[in-house]
Motif scaffolding. Structure first.
Motif, mmCIF file in Angstrom:
data_model
loop_
_atom_site.group_PDB
_atom_site.id
_atom_site.type_symbol
_atom_site.label_atom_id
_atom_site.label_comp_id
_atom_site.label_asym_id
_atom_site.label_seq_id
_atom_site.Cartn_x
_atom_site.Cartn_y
_atom_site.Cartn_z
ATOM 1 N N GLN A 1 0.740 -1.209 0.171
ATOM 2 C CA GLN A 1 -0.027 -0.082 -0.027
ATOM 3 C C GLN A 1 0.871 1.280 -0.074
ATOM 4 O OE1 GLN A 1 -3.212 -1.088 -0.402
ATOM 5 N NE2 GLN A 1 -2.303 -2.957 -0.053
ATOM 6 N N GLU A 2 0.447 2.284 -0.170
ATOM 7 C CA GLU A 2 1.043 3.738 0.023
ATOM 8 C C GLU A 2 1.369 3.640 1.493
ATOM 9 O OE1 GLU A 2 0.124 4.927 -3.639
ATOM 10 O OE2 GLU A 2 1.290 6.009 -2.037
ATOM 11 N N LYS A 3 2.553 4.424 1.742
ATOM 12 C CA LYS A 3 3.118 4.616 2.992
ATOM 13 C C LYS A 3 2.383 4.951 4.394
ATOM 14 C CE LYS A 3 7.643 5.159 1.340
ATOM 15 N NZ LYS A 3 8.795 5.930 1.323
ATOM 16 N N THR A 4 1.286 6.153 3.754
ATOM 17 C CA THR A 4 0.424 6.550 4.951
ATOM 18 C C THR A 4 -0.639 5.473 5.396
ATOM 19 O OG1 THR A 4 0.466 8.644 3.593
ATOM 20 C CG2 THR A 4 -0.851 8.639 5.450
ATOM 21 N N THR A 5 -1.195 4.857 4.282
ATOM 22 C CA THR A 5 -2.095 3.694 4.467
ATOM 23 C C THR A 5 -1.430 2.637 5.320
ATOM 24 O OG1 THR A 5 -3.010 4.313 2.350
ATOM 25 C CG2 THR A 5 -3.759 2.082 3.453
ATOM 26 N N THR B 1 -2.541 -2.313 -4.718
ATOM 27 C CA THR B 1 -2.902 -1.704 -3.398
ATOM 28 C C THR B 1 -4.653 -1.781 -3.430
ATOM 29 O OG1 THR B 1 -3.390 0.153 -5.255
ATOM 30 C CG2 THR B 1 -1.138 -0.005 -3.817
ATOM 31 N N PRO C 1 -8.052 2.277 0.786
ATOM 32 C CA PRO C 1 -7.673 2.590 2.408
ATOM 33 C C PRO C 1 -8.623 2.033 3.250
ATOM 34 C CG PRO C 1 -6.680 4.453 1.027
ATOM 35 C CD PRO C 1 -7.666 3.661 0.040
ATOM 36 N N LEU D 1 7.977 -2.836 1.201
ATOM 37 C CA LEU D 1 8.117 -1.479 0.668
ATOM 38 C C LEU D 1 9.487 -1.134 0.087
ATOM 39 C CD1 LEU D 1 5.906 0.693 3.338
ATOM 40 C CD2 LEU D 1 5.881 0.867 0.797
#
Lengths: 180, 209
Positions: free
Chosen positions: A43-47, A95, A98, A149
């Protein structure tokens, strides 16, 4: 006067280690947890960060609820269904939205903590054991997601997806066995 | 199962470069069954080792799994990742049927046939439409999984047994893929063809032997 215990693993802190190693040394808990870490890594880092935080909070809630439960067969069914869902999503390798990712993280961590705490012996300090469990859960998820990641090679990504398919396959087999 | 020493000598005698020797040796090493039993396993260890050895010591299983990896390499493109990612799941469906006692007629025949068919596909470097290839491999995966699944409930640790045979299957796919990549190298295409012929004949042996 209380004596000083030089080796505190023989006293209360032993329950903390028991909690950590219960996560690390049980394949039926570690395998789907690693799959969750892989999903987080895709996923995206924030998620991914939010998923980790959600997992810890949900784990705490699930653990508190799980204290009231005895070891029941349906708990094993929940565990193995998490193998299938998380393994399949890790094998999918893309991905996900969220809200779905966060819900997944919460459901999994909550159910796992419930499993860890269900049927706990009465001589075990549940607060210390649960903190060990949560630390083990968060550590494994964080390390695996960091690996996923930070290594963008397509072959590493493929290897992680293959791992996901293995976990999903194992979950299918275990669900069939549990339901037999 | 022990491999004759002459097989290793043959590999070393062929005139190939040092780098290619390494690239062949690594996947071949994955095929060597390890007979080191320093510790008598029980519980998880026993379950895992017996599950791991089940596809490896069964030549009919082993050649078919290698053929899947080999064919995936030949098909190329998406097949290179679709087969190793989806095969375990499809195999587990067959395994679940085996565990549930769902009868599947002709399991052993289908397993032997999988060696013949997939071996031929590899030997002739067949490039059918991908959907056809996936369907064929998926069909055979169900039968292989059924055979593994019927033994799973009797294992001392079913989870470890399942993990063992899924891991062994996956490693054999990877070995097949790595060997199959040789079909792109000008002087080594014969290795893939020879592997396909060997697999097909092994399948015939199990079918009629």
């Amino acid at each position: 006067m209380r004596t000083v215990a030089l080796h505190i693993v023989n006293t209360e802190l032993g329950h903390f280690y028991a909690g950590i190693f219960h996560v690390l040394l049980s394949p039926d808990h570690l395998l789907p947890l690693a799959a969750l870490g892989i999903i987080m890594g895709f996923q995206e880092k924030t998620t991914a960060r939010h998923m980790l935080l959600t997992a810890v909070i949900a784990g705490l809630a699930g653990g508190l609820y799980g204290r009231q439960l005895d070891n029941q067969a349906w708990l094993a069914y929940i565990n193995f269904s998490s193998f299938v869902v998380l393994g399949a999503l890790a094998a999918y390798g893309k991905t996900i939205k969220p809200p779905i990712a966060l819900s997944l993280s919460a459901l999994f961590a909550g159910s796992q903590s419930m499993l860890h705490m269900a049927g706990l012996p009465s001589d075990l300090s549940w607060e210390i054991f649960l903190s060990g469990v949560l630390l083990g859960l968060a550590s494994v998820a964080a390390v695996i997601s960091a690996i996923a990641l930070s290594l963008p090679s397509k072959w590493i990504r493929l290897a992680l997806r293959i791992y996901g398919s293995w976990v999903a396959a194992l979950g299918l087999l275990m669900m069939a066995l549990t339901g037999k | 199962m022990k491999y004759p020493f002459w097989l290793f000598l043959t590999i070393f005698r062929t005139r190939i470069t040092k780098n290619m020797k390494r690239s062949i040796l690594l996947p071949l090493m994955l095929l060597i069954p390890l007979h080191t039993f320093a510790h008598a396993e029980t519980g998880l260890g026993e379950g895992f080792s017996s599950g791991f050895l089940h596809p490896i010591t069964g030549l009919d299983h082993m050649v078919a799994m290698l053929a899947v990896g080999l064919w995936g390499s030949i098909l190329g493109g998406q097949a290179l990742w679709i087969l190793p990612v989806t095969f375990p799941i499809v195999m587990a469906i067959g395994g679940a049927m085996g565990i549930a006692g769902f009868p599947l007629p002709g399991v052993e025949t289908a397993i032997a046939l999988s060696g013949v068919v997939l071996g031929v596909m590899v030997a002739i470097k067949a490039q059918p439409p991908h959907w056809l290839a996936y369907g064929l491999v998926g069909l055979f995966a169900v039968f292989h999984g059924h055979a593994h699944g019927t033994e799973l409930p009797a294992a001392s640790s079913p989870l470890a047994y399942g993990l063992g045979f899924i891991l062994a299957t996956g490693l054999m796919h990877i070995a097949g893929i790595l060997i199959g990549l040789l079909h792109e190298k000008p002087g080594l295409k014969w290795v893939v063809t020879a592997a396909g012929v060997f697999i097909a004949f092994t399948g015939l042996f199990f079918l009629f032997g």
